[in-house]
Design an enzyme around this catalytic site. Structure first.
Site, PDB file in Angstrom:
ATOM      1  N   HIS A 194     -17.575  10.675  71.937  1.00  0.00           N
ATOM      2  CA  HIS A 194     -16.793   9.441  71.921  1.00  0.00           C
ATOM      3  C   HIS A 194     -17.391   8.358  71.053  1.00  0.00           C
ATOM      4  CE1 HIS A 194     -14.183  10.937  74.782  1.00  0.00           C
ATOM      5  NE2 HIS A 194     -15.085  11.038  75.726  1.00  0.00           N
ATOM      6  N   GLU A 435      -6.846  28.222  53.321  1.00  0.00           N
ATOM      7  CA  GLU A 435      -8.265  28.089  53.656  1.00  0.00           C
ATOM      8  C   GLU A 435      -8.936  29.441  53.875  1.00  0.00           C
ATOM      9  OE1 GLU A 435      -8.668  25.568  57.140  1.00  0.00           O
ATOM     10  OE2 GLU A 435      -6.907  26.424  58.084  1.00  0.00           O
ATOM     11  N   ASP A 459     -13.073  25.410  55.423  1.00  0.00           N
ATOM     12  CA  ASP A 459     -13.022  26.828  55.751  1.00  0.00           C
ATOM     13  C   ASP A 459     -12.983  27.713  54.508  1.00  0.00           C
ATOM     14  OD1 ASP A 459     -13.204  27.143  58.543  1.00  0.00           O
ATOM     15  OD2 ASP A 459     -11.256  26.175  58.747  1.00  0.00           O
TER      16      ASP A 459
HETATM   17  C1  PEP Z   1     -10.665  22.678  56.412  1.00  0.00           C
HETATM   18  O1  PEP Z   1     -10.966  23.798  56.813  1.00  0.00           O
HETATM   19  O2  PEP Z   1     -10.987  22.255  55.277  1.00  0.00           O
HETATM   20  C2  PEP Z   1      -9.906  21.755  57.275  1.00  0.00           C
HETATM   21  C3  PEP Z   1      -9.463  20.609  56.823  1.00  0.00           C
HETATM   22  O3  PEP Z   1      -9.712  22.128  58.550  1.00  0.00           O
HETATM   23  P1  PEP Z   1     -10.814  21.989  59.711  1.00  0.00           P
HETATM   24  O4  PEP Z   1     -11.981  21.229  59.150  1.00  0.00           O
HETATM   25  O5  PEP Z   1     -10.144  21.287  60.822  1.00  0.00           O
HETATM   26  O6  PEP Z   1     -11.114  23.422  60.005  1.00  0.00           O
HETATM   27 MG    MG Z   2      -9.974  24.582  58.568  1.00  0.00          MG
END
Ligand code: PEP
Ligand code: MG
Length: 593
Positions: A194, A435, A459
């Site tokens: 938080h 991704e 990702d």
């Molecule tokens: C990413 O993978 O770049 C993304 C924006 O998703 P997250 O960070 O929520 O996995």
């Molecule tokens: Mg992601």
């Protein structure tokens, strides 16, 4: 003067601050243990129920009090109220009182402890962090049962560095409301605790997860905080202080300049119009995003809404949140990502432990395997679409079949709603996050069936370079300028352009001003990032021409190693902007797996 001590924690909210420590009393309330007689049981259960009602009223009052100053914490306090009324919690405490003949305080603590243990083994940092919510709720109940004073206003001197073992959402809310906190420093917590969320939303520097640092900080100690690097210096030397103060001065200047330019369009010197959107996890972040010039929402991580509680949200709760965000954004586009949940990220259920959760049943895979849960969200999205400019995207799509499946589920929900006579908005664009390497390779085909792409570099880099984004040991291999990533981005952006669909980027790479030139050169025209990153990226865009950027990138891509490419780009950025600090802010986000 006392010796300087430095502590390394987790940089949770960027910015530098120097000030005197204000140590929050971390004393935990002591829980009395009393054995009861049978004749006392009924009265004890009643006492417990009264404490629940009192706690609920206090939370509601607190929420109203804070709402008039801004809308911080509404959701968090609401989540605490829901925990108070969680039937499992109520039944368990009552059962313990009656069966074990123990007082309500003790029973609350025991049930709280059991619930917290369920969170211990979760992979995901965000969910592990929710343990402290249970603790805060249990604390409030125990204090009320004992007739203690709660929600006392804290008198904190201006610019104080608030140091604490942990900070409850209620305290954090009251502290930021005063508007003059220098920084937060806590022993517990991670990137998604938080304090971290509130601090980022209010742009207060914060370092969390410091272990036992706060035990050795005394009230009034001079403390210097670097919220980006996660560094805390207690009683710094004069030279260190001067350095921190100089950084603070420059930071303030940049921020003031940035806010002045918030209204200016992001256009390159050769006329390429770029759209800068915001990433968000909580509706509370919207005012700050708008103040920094966000033109829309490029990523709303809805799993945060889903998981801030013991039970999944109802369709109505999903709907209310989406409607609130859409209405707050008016005509501006709002890109809502469907749940990016993983196998062991669902509280309340003991899921099978996956050996490799990042490659397991997460995101769109999870939703397609749990249709009921998916449909609740899709129905809410369809209904909310009547209230603004909605775009929906599916995370972690790795094949065309997943996109088709998800789309057809959405259409099934649309028909169902219309059969039921429930009003639904007009059709809206349905996109995917690109991704995974497989999605990058078949981007041309996906572009035929998706209305837009949003590139998730966090990702994409993890999977392309085979680096677990949560593993510190391989963090040095996390290289956005690896040739493999540049080629992937090039392929994805080109495929989207060829198919004439919009392509955006919402991974951390998009918010790194040191890489803006590279992304411009690759043809990216829509970026999404956190509020604080927008001004700096806009600044680069306004000073750069795409033509120049393309020349630089072509030369950079002639090198083969990530180190050479980075060196080349960095040198060019420094020459142009005289701000080496622009580089290297791209780090993998922890916690979202
Ligand atoms: C990413 O993978 O770049 C993304 C924006 O998703 P997250 O960070 O929520 O996995
Ligand atoms: Mg992601």
């Amino acid at each position: 003067m006392s010796a300087t001590v430095s502590f390394q924690g987790i940089g949770a909210s960027p910015g530098v601050a120097v000030g005197h420590a204000f140590v929050l009393d971390a004393r935990r309330v002591r829980t009395p243990k009393v054995k009861l007689t049978k004749s006392e049981l009924e009265g004890e259960v009643l006492r417990f129920k009264t404490a629940i009602e009192l706690s609920d009223r206090q939370l509601e009052e607190l929420k109203t009090r804070l709402d008039s100053d801004g809308q911080e914490h509404g959701m968090i306090l609401e989540a605490h109220r829901m925990m108070l009324h969680d039937p499992m919690f109520l039944v368990e405490v009552t059962r313990l009182i009656k069966e074990d003949l123990i007082n309500a305080e003790w029973a609350v603590r025991r049930v709280g402890k059991r619930l917290r243990h369920q969170f211990d083994n979760l992979e995901d940092e965000y969910f592990r962090e929710r343990k402290s919510d249970i603790e805060f709720v249990a604390d409030r109940l125990v204090r009320n049962l004992m007739g203690e004073v709660v929600d006392q206003e804290l008198e904190v001197p201006p610019h104080a560095i608030v140091c604490a073992h942990d900070i409850s959402p209620a305290d954090a809310a009251m502290l930021v409301r005063s508007g003059s906190i220098g920084a937060f420093v806590t022993d517990l917590g991670g990137h998604t605790s938080h304090t971290a969320i509130v601090a980022r939303a209010r742009e207060v520097p914060a370092v969390v997860g410091l272990g036992k640092a706060c035990e050795s900080i005394r009230n009034g100690d001079m403390v210097a905080v670097d919220g980006r690097r996660g560094l805390v210096l207690v009683n710094p030397t004069e030279e260190q202080l001067a350095l921190f103060r100089e950084t603070m001065r420059r930071q303030l200047q940049t921020e003031q300049l940035a806010l002045k330019t918030a209204e200016l369009p992001a256009v390159t010197s050769d006329g390429v119009r770029v759209r800068l959107n915001g990433n968000m996890e909580f509706p509370e972040e919207i005012p700050s995003l708008l103040a920094h010039g966000a033109e829309g929402i490029g990523l709303y991580r809805t799993e945060f809404l889903f998981l801030n509680r013991a039970l999944p949200p109802t369709e109505e709760e999903h709907f209310d949140s989406y409607k609130q965000v859409l209405q707050a954004m008016g005509d501006r586009p709002v890109t809502i990502r469907t749940l990016d949940l993983g196998g062991d990220k669902v509280p309340g259920k003991k899921a099978d432990k996956e050996t490799n959760p990042a490659m397991g049943l997460r995101a769109i895979r999870y939703c397609l395997a749990h249709r009921e849960l998916f449909r609740v969200q899709l129905r809410a999205l369809l209904r909310a679409s009547a209230f603004g400019n909605l775009r929906v995207m599916f995370p972690l799509v790795s094949s065309i079949s997943e996109l088709r499946e998800a789309r057809s589920e959405l259409e099934a929900c649309r028909s169902e709603l219309s059969r039921q006579g429930v009003p639904v908005g007009k059709r809206f664009p349905i996109g995917i996050m690109v991704e995974t390497p497989s999605a990058a390779w078949i981007a041309d085909r996906l572009a035929q069936e998706a209305d837009f792409f949003s590139i998730g570099t966090n990702d994409l880099i993890q999977y392309s370079l085979a680096i677990d984004r949560q593993n510190r040991d391989v963090a040095y291999l996390y290289r956005p300028l690896h040739l493999a990533i540049l080629r992937s981005l090039d392929a994805i952006i080109s495929a989207a352009k060829k198919a004439n669909i919009p392509v955006a980027m919402c991974g951390e790479m998009a918010g790194d001003a040191g890489l803006t030139m590279v992304l411009l050169a690759l043809g990216l025209e829509e970026f999404s990032m956190t509020a604080g990153q927008i001004p700096m990226v806009k600044n680069v865009i306004r000073q750069m021409s795409r033509k120049d950027a393309m020349v630089v990138l072509e030369q950079a891509m002639a090198f083969s190693s990530a180190e050479e490419i980075e060196r080349f780009i960095k040198a060019d950025v420094e020459r142009r902007f005289n701000q080496g600090e622009l580089m290297g802010t791209t780090v993998p986000r922890n916690g979202d797996g």
